[in-house]
Design a protein around this motif. Structure first.
Motif, PDB file in Angstrom:
ATOM      1  N   LEU A   1       9.017  -3.460   8.966  1.00  0.00           N
ATOM      2  CA  LEU A   1       7.681  -4.167   8.495  1.00  0.00           C
ATOM      3  C   LEU A   1       6.371  -3.837   7.841  1.00  0.00           C
ATOM      4  N   LEU A   2       5.294  -4.580   6.532  1.00  0.00           N
ATOM      5  CA  LEU A   2       4.437  -4.038   6.316  1.00  0.00           C
ATOM      6  C   LEU A   2       3.402  -5.250   6.833  1.00  0.00           C
ATOM      7  N   PRO A   3       2.244  -5.333   8.589  1.00  0.00           N
ATOM      8  CA  PRO A   3       1.988  -6.520   8.838  1.00  0.00           C
ATOM      9  C   PRO A   3       0.555  -6.852   8.258  1.00  0.00           C
ATOM     10  N   TYR A   4       0.408  -7.952   8.171  1.00  0.00           N
ATOM     11  CA  TYR A   4      -0.835  -8.997   7.426  1.00  0.00           C
ATOM     12  C   TYR A   4      -1.775  -7.771   7.425  1.00  0.00           C
ATOM     13  N   ARG A   5      -1.800  -7.576   8.778  1.00  0.00           N
ATOM     14  CA  ARG A   5      -3.571  -6.539   8.794  1.00  0.00           C
ATOM     15  C   ARG A   5      -3.954  -5.295   7.545  1.00  0.00           C
ATOM     16  N   ASN A   6      -1.899  -4.227   8.543  1.00  0.00           N
ATOM     17  CA  ASN A   6      -1.905  -3.427   6.976  1.00  0.00           C
ATOM     18  C   ASN A   6      -2.336  -3.151   5.662  1.00  0.00           C
ATOM     19  N   GLN A   7      -1.943  -4.770   5.434  1.00  0.00           N
ATOM     20  CA  GLN A   7      -1.842  -5.102   3.573  1.00  0.00           C
ATOM     21  C   GLN A   7      -3.299  -5.385   3.074  1.00  0.00           C
ATOM     22  N   ARG A   8      -3.983  -4.563   0.955  1.00  0.00           N
ATOM     23  CA  ARG A   8      -4.371  -4.859   1.219  1.00  0.00           C
ATOM     24  C   ARG A   8      -4.619  -6.479   0.044  1.00  0.00           C
ATOM     25  N   ARG A   9      -3.601  -7.200   0.406  1.00  0.00           N
ATOM     26  CA  ARG A   9      -3.511  -8.050  -0.243  1.00  0.00           C
ATOM     27  C   ARG A   9      -2.297  -9.440  -0.026  1.00  0.00           C
ATOM     28  N   ASN A  10      -2.113 -10.103  -0.192  1.00  0.00           N
ATOM     29  CA  ASN A  10      -0.800 -10.793  -0.084  1.00  0.00           C
ATOM     30  C   ASN A  10       0.341 -10.207  -1.693  1.00  0.00           C
ATOM     31  N   LEU A  11       1.167  -9.777  -1.142  1.00  0.00           N
ATOM     32  CA  LEU A  11       2.646 -10.375  -1.910  1.00  0.00           C
ATOM     33  C   LEU A  11       2.947 -10.698  -1.684  1.00  0.00           C
ATOM     34  N   ARG A  12       4.527 -10.671  -2.993  1.00  0.00           N
ATOM     35  CA  ARG A  12       5.866 -11.582  -2.939  1.00  0.00           C
ATOM     36  C   ARG A  12       7.011 -10.339  -2.790  1.00  0.00           C
ATOM     37  N   PRO A  13       7.296 -10.950  -3.229  1.00  0.00           N
ATOM     38  CA  PRO A  13       9.240 -10.258  -3.311  1.00  0.00           C
ATOM     39  C   PRO A  13       9.471  -9.895  -4.263  1.00  0.00           C
ATOM     40  N   GLY A  14      10.400  -8.219  -3.925  1.00  0.00           N
ATOM     41  CA  GLY A  14      10.163  -8.208  -5.574  1.00  0.00           C
ATOM     42  C   GLY A  14       8.638  -6.821  -6.049  1.00  0.00           C
ATOM     43  N   GLU A  15       7.845  -6.894  -5.882  1.00  0.00           N
ATOM     44  CA  GLU A  15       6.832  -6.344  -5.471  1.00  0.00           C
ATOM     45  C   GLU A  15       6.645  -4.801  -5.296  1.00  0.00           C
ATOM     46  N   ARG A  16       6.145  -4.069  -5.689  1.00  0.00           N
ATOM     47  CA  ARG A  16       6.431  -2.606  -5.071  1.00  0.00           C
ATOM     48  C   ARG A  16       5.142  -2.293  -4.445  1.00  0.00           C
ATOM     49  N   VAL A  17       4.807  -1.350  -3.523  1.00  0.00           N
ATOM     50  CA  VAL A  17       3.582  -1.212  -2.307  1.00  0.00           C
ATOM     51  C   VAL A  17       3.773   0.498  -2.136  1.00  0.00           C
ATOM     52  N   THR A  18       2.703   1.094  -2.250  1.00  0.00           N
ATOM     53  CA  THR A  18       2.272   2.486  -1.181  1.00  0.00           C
ATOM     54  C   THR A  18       2.298   2.157  -0.133  1.00  0.00           C
TER      55      THR A  18
ATOM     56  N   PHE B   1       2.163   4.241   4.413  1.00  0.00           N
ATOM     57  CA  PHE B   1       1.919   5.225   4.645  1.00  0.00           C
ATOM     58  C   PHE B   1       2.884   4.374   6.056  1.00  0.00           C
ATOM     59  N   ALA B   2       3.816   5.435   7.115  1.00  0.00           N
ATOM     60  CA  ALA B   2       5.129   4.277   7.739  1.00  0.00           C
ATOM     61  C   ALA B   2       5.027   5.623   9.084  1.00  0.00           C
ATOM     62  N   TYR B   3       4.438   4.499   9.826  1.00  0.00           N
ATOM     63  CA  TYR B   3       3.925   5.013  11.298  1.00  0.00           C
ATOM     64  C   TYR B   3       4.573   4.897  12.392  1.00  0.00           C
ATOM     65  N   LEU B   4       3.993   5.380  13.675  1.00  0.00           N
ATOM     66  CA  LEU B   4       4.495   4.853  14.668  1.00  0.00           C
ATOM     67  C   LEU B   4       2.662   3.874  16.348  1.00  0.00           C
ATOM     68  N   ASP B   5       3.843   2.757  15.952  1.00  0.00           N
ATOM     69  CA  ASP B   5       2.313   1.845  16.077  1.00  0.00           C
ATOM     70  C   ASP B   5       2.118   2.326  18.029  1.00  0.00           C
ATOM     71  N   GLU B   6       0.806   2.793  17.638  1.00  0.00           N
ATOM     72  CA  GLU B   6       1.438   3.350  19.322  1.00  0.00           C
ATOM     73  C   GLU B   6       1.021   2.181  21.048  1.00  0.00           C
TER      74      GLU B   6
ATOM     75  N   ALA C   1       4.628  -0.135   8.696  1.00  0.00           N
ATOM     76  CA  ALA C   1       4.032   0.144   7.159  1.00  0.00           C
ATOM     77  C   ALA C   1       2.321  -0.471   7.035  1.00  0.00           C
ATOM     78  N   SER C   2       1.740   0.568   6.731  1.00  0.00           N
ATOM     79  CA  SER C   2      -0.027   0.579   5.961  1.00  0.00           C
ATOM     80  C   SER C   2       0.169   0.778   4.139  1.00  0.00           C
ATOM     81  N   ALA C   3      -0.005  -0.606   4.073  1.00  0.00           N
ATOM     82  CA  ALA C   3      -0.574  -0.122   2.870  1.00  0.00           C
ATOM     83  C   ALA C   3      -1.606   0.419   2.438  1.00  0.00           C
TER      84      ALA C   3
END
Length: 279
Positions: free
Chosen positions: A95-112, A114-119, A126-128
């Motif tokens: 899961l890449l939550p909306y709060r961790n996105q820079r912009r809206n994404l679409r299926p098929g896109e590639r995004v960089t 960082f994976a982390y453990l939400d406390e 994930a966070s973009a």
């Protein structure tokens, strides 16, 4: 036990649908489809641990594309009101939550990301906004040092790059002479450490070292060419030079000059001849 990483856990017991592994956080299931043939109770197995769709701890022998604490470029599989779901090589998407996105994404896109453990939720997410997870310490290297370059994002200026997994740098478009893909990892070099701590980078050595390395590459190609004749010269097109040698025309001309001064080649506008090629 490390959630979001590989662990070596002991098989505690076997059931019809798999094996339970023992850990400090309680027993967790290794489904039967992930059990290697010949595994028995008492064996220690290496497994990746994450949470299934019902938030239960579960183990797998599959290799995810990213571990907790790492950067990666992943493909968007689906988008919902919760966020984007990324393919990371496991049955349950990351899961890449909306709060961790820079912009809206679409299926098929590639995004960089960082994976982390939400406390709060104890879930792997994930966070973009990957820059947040880089080191805040001054870069320890200097101009000319080799570095591992992870291509994170393309901008109008060039490519944002994660350097050695800790700092941000940039590869400028006008200094990149081969196609780069997000998520690629390349060997490169530090050109400059800027006052703001960010790094100017290059895929090739600079100055004399660059010319020396390129001349060695060119000499290898000449020795492999029939009769030592390479159909590239001072007047060749930059695209032809890059396609054959993987270097810019500027670097190619430096390499030609180095070999010519050493008396190793004869130059022509459209080709280069290795002298004494038959020896």
């Amino acid at each position: 036990m490390n959630l979001g990483d590989f662990n070596e856990l002991e098989v505690a017991r076997e059931v019809d649908f798999g094996m339970y592994l023992t850990s400090d956080d309680g027993d967790l299931l290794l489904p039967r489809k992930y059990i290697a043939p010949g595994t028995r109770v008492g064996d220690v197995v290496r497994v990746f641990v994450y949470r299934d769709s019902e938030d239960r701890l579960i183990a797998t022998n599959l290799e995810p594309f990213v571990l907790v604490g790492q950067f990666a470029t992943l493909t968007v599989r689906d988008v919902s009101t919760t966020g984007a779901f990324l393919d990371w090589g496991l049955e349950k998407d990351l899961l890449l939550p909306y709060r961790n996105q820079r912009r809206n994404l679409r299926p098929g896109e590639r995004v960089t990301i960082f994976a982390y453990l939400d406390e709060t939720s104890d879930r792997i997410v994930a966070s973009a906004k990957w820059e947040w997870f880089l080191s805040d310490q001054p870069f320890a290297g200097k101009a000319g040092d080799p570095a591992e370059l992870f291509v994170a994002e393309e901008t109008d200026l060039g490519y944002k790059v994660i350097v050695d997994g800790t700092h941000q740098g940039i590869l400028y478009h006008n200094e990149v002479f081969k196609p780069l893909r997000l998520g690629d990892v390349h060997s490169g070099f530090i050109k400059q450490v800027r006052p703001d701590g960010k790094l100017d980078l290059s895929l090739q050595r600079q100055g004399y070292d660059e010319a020396l390395a390129a001349s060695e590459t060119l000499l290898t190609f000449l020795r492999q060419a029939p009769n030592g004749l390479l159909p590239l010269g001072d007047k060749s097109e930059p695209d032809d030079i890059y396609r054959r040698l993987g270097m810019s025309k500027k670097v190619f001309k430096k390499a030609l000059g180095t070999l010519y001064k050493q008396g190793l080649v004869q130059l022509a506008p459209e080709h280069t001849q290795l002298l004494n090629a038959a020896e």
